[in-house]
Write a protein that holds these residues in place. Structure first.
Motif, PDB file in Angstrom:
ATOM      1  N   ASP A 112       0.841  -1.191   0.000  1.00 29.23           N
ATOM      2  CA  ASP A 112       0.000   0.000   0.000  1.00 29.23           C
ATOM      3  C   ASP A 112       0.883   1.251   0.000  1.00 29.23           C
ATOM      4  O   ASP A 112       1.963   1.270   0.611  1.00 29.23           O
ATOM      5  CB  ASP A 112      -0.884   0.029   1.252  1.00 29.23           C
ATOM      6  CG  ASP A 112      -1.877  -1.119   1.305  1.00 29.23           C
ATOM      7  OD1 ASP A 112      -1.914  -1.924   0.348  1.00 29.23           O
ATOM      8  OD2 ASP A 112      -2.603  -1.214   2.313  1.00 29.23           O
ATOM      9  N   HIS A 129      -9.359   0.353  -7.873  1.00 31.94           N
ATOM     10  CA  HIS A 129      -9.106   0.182  -6.442  1.00 31.94           C
ATOM     11  C   HIS A 129      -7.661  -0.243  -6.178  1.00 31.94           C
ATOM     12  O   HIS A 129      -7.070   0.165  -5.167  1.00 31.94           O
ATOM     13  CB  HIS A 129     -10.094  -0.827  -5.848  1.00 31.94           C
ATOM     14  CG  HIS A 129     -11.452  -0.255  -5.622  1.00 31.94           C
ATOM     15  ND1 HIS A 129     -12.435  -0.253  -6.594  1.00 31.94           N
ATOM     16  CD2 HIS A 129     -11.984   0.393  -4.536  1.00 31.94           C
ATOM     17  CE1 HIS A 129     -13.519   0.344  -6.118  1.00 31.94           C
ATOM     18  NE2 HIS A 129     -13.280   0.747  -4.888  1.00 31.94           N
ATOM     19  N   GLU A 130      -7.068  -1.035  -7.061  1.00 30.54           N
ATOM     20  CA  GLU A 130      -5.669  -1.406  -6.915  1.00 30.54           C
ATOM     21  C   GLU A 130      -4.751  -0.195  -7.116  1.00 30.54           C
ATOM     22  O   GLU A 130      -3.767  -0.017  -6.409  1.00 30.54           O
ATOM     23  CB  GLU A 130      -5.303  -2.511  -7.905  1.00 30.54           C
ATOM     24  CG  GLU A 130      -5.655  -3.896  -7.434  1.00 30.54           C
ATOM     25  CD  GLU A 130      -4.857  -4.275  -6.190  1.00 30.54           C
ATOM     26  OE1 GLU A 130      -3.663  -4.596  -6.327  1.00 30.54           O
ATOM     27  OE2 GLU A 130      -5.413  -4.217  -5.078  1.00 30.54           O
ATOM     28  N   ARG A 133      -4.930   1.876  -4.086  1.00 34.85           N
ATOM     29  CA  ARG A 133      -4.237   1.227  -2.966  1.00 34.85           C
ATOM     30  C   ARG A 133      -2.735   1.490  -2.987  1.00 34.85           C
ATOM     31  O   ARG A 133      -2.128   1.783  -1.953  1.00 34.85           O
ATOM     32  CB  ARG A 133      -4.512  -0.279  -2.996  1.00 34.85           C
ATOM     33  CG  ARG A 133      -3.845  -1.037  -1.850  1.00 34.85           C
ATOM     34  CD  ARG A 133      -4.079  -2.535  -1.946  1.00 34.85           C
ATOM     35  NE  ARG A 133      -3.429  -3.139  -3.105  1.00 34.85           N
ATOM     36  CZ  ARG A 133      -2.137  -3.428  -3.183  1.00 34.85           C
ATOM     37  NH1 ARG A 133      -1.319  -3.138  -2.169  1.00 34.85           N
ATOM     38  NH2 ARG A 133      -1.629  -3.985  -4.265  1.00 34.85           N
ATOM     39  N   LYS A 253      -4.949  10.883  -5.505  1.00 31.86           N
ATOM     40  CA  LYS A 253      -5.464  10.212  -4.311  1.00 31.86           C
ATOM     41  C   LYS A 253      -5.633  11.246  -3.209  1.00 31.86           C
ATOM     42  O   LYS A 253      -4.721  11.992  -2.891  1.00 31.86           O
ATOM     43  CB  LYS A 253      -4.505   9.115  -3.860  1.00 31.86           C
ATOM     44  CG  LYS A 253      -5.048   8.306  -2.679  1.00 31.86           C
ATOM     45  CD  LYS A 253      -4.168   7.114  -2.389  1.00 31.86           C
ATOM     46  CE  LYS A 253      -4.734   6.306  -1.226  1.00 31.86           C
ATOM     47  NZ  LYS A 253      -3.893   5.113  -0.938  1.00 31.86           N
TER      48      LYS A 253
END
Length: 254
Positions: A112, A129-130, A133, A253
């Protein structure tokens, strides 16, 4: 308008040509594609120059990443197709970048918040989502992607009219919604429709062998009647014209 070359010669040449990597120099003088206005490779290089840890997903043969003048201290690329893994390794290892063999549909094999920049050019699918992450807070995902109904003049010439859900796949607005659902903030979204011209049937054959998702399972033998008909059309009427679609998406992000 005739090329003076036979159907058999043009097709044989296209079949014998290597389709490894994402080097499109074989098409020089045989096919053209208008470029998107945003200049992905240049913009990607600008971002790499200011990153400390970068990941290039589905790097192909590493051609785009290897052209960046400056790479971050930590630069990693993933690729799922073995011939491309070898090609990318040869290009990127001398630059200090690591190439990881990783299936396209597998979770990214990284911790992460490992990267402050993630890039991808023409990913088969984006696993939002990966990406979220492995990005650190404030990190950026920067990508050029194939848009809806790209080169469908070619697709539908061989496969016939496609269902509406296929034609409208890869919608940039859907990509934006999926990015936001994964916790990313989309900061840029641009779209372009670009003219393509195929000047001989060999270029069409090579394109379909290289971009395998256009006509899945394509072989010359299966489509020979359609190929011969298109060859005659190009010889008498000039280039076969299609239109690719592309979109640029950048997300941060939170």
């Amino acid at each position: 308008m005739t090329s003076g070359r036979t159907f058999e010669d043009l097709v044989r040449e296209a079949v014998d040509a290597s389709v490894d990597g994402w080097d499109f120099s074989w098409f020089e003088g045989r096919a053209t594609e208008e470029r998107p206005p945003w200049g992905y490779a240049r913009s990607m290089a600008d971002r790499l120059a200011h990153a400390s840890a970068a990941l290039d997903i589905q790097t192909g043969g590493g051609e785009v990443l290897s052209c960046a003048p400056t790479l971050p201290p930590l630069t990693v690329a993933t690729e799922g197709w073995p011939p491309n893994v070898a090609r990318a390794t040869a290009l990127l290892h001398p630059r200090g970048a690591v190439v990881v063999a990783s299936p396209e549909d597998a979770p990214l094999p990284f911790a992460d918040a490992a990267f402050d920049l993630v890039t991808s050019r023409h990913p088969v699918r984006t696993y939002w989502h990966e990406i979220a992450r492995v990005l650190c807070p404030g990190g950026t995902y920067f990508s050029q992607q194939i848009g809806p109904a790209s080169a469908f003049e070619v697709v539908e010439y061989f496969l016939g009219p496609q269902p509406e859900e296929v034609r409208t796949g890869r919608d940039p607005r859907r990509a934006q919604a999926e990015a936001e659902a994964a916790g990313l903030e989309v900061t840029d979204l641009q779209e372009a429709r670009l003219r393509m011209e195929f000047h001989d049937i060999g270029a069409v054959v090579h394109f379909l062998r290289k971009v395998i998702w256009m006509v899945p399972g394509f072989t010359v033998e299966q489509y020979e009647p359609r190929l011969r008909s298109l060859h005659e059309r190009i010889e008498t009427e000039g280039p076969f014209v299609a239109h690719s679609t592309r979109f640029l998406i950048e997300a941060r992000k939170r």
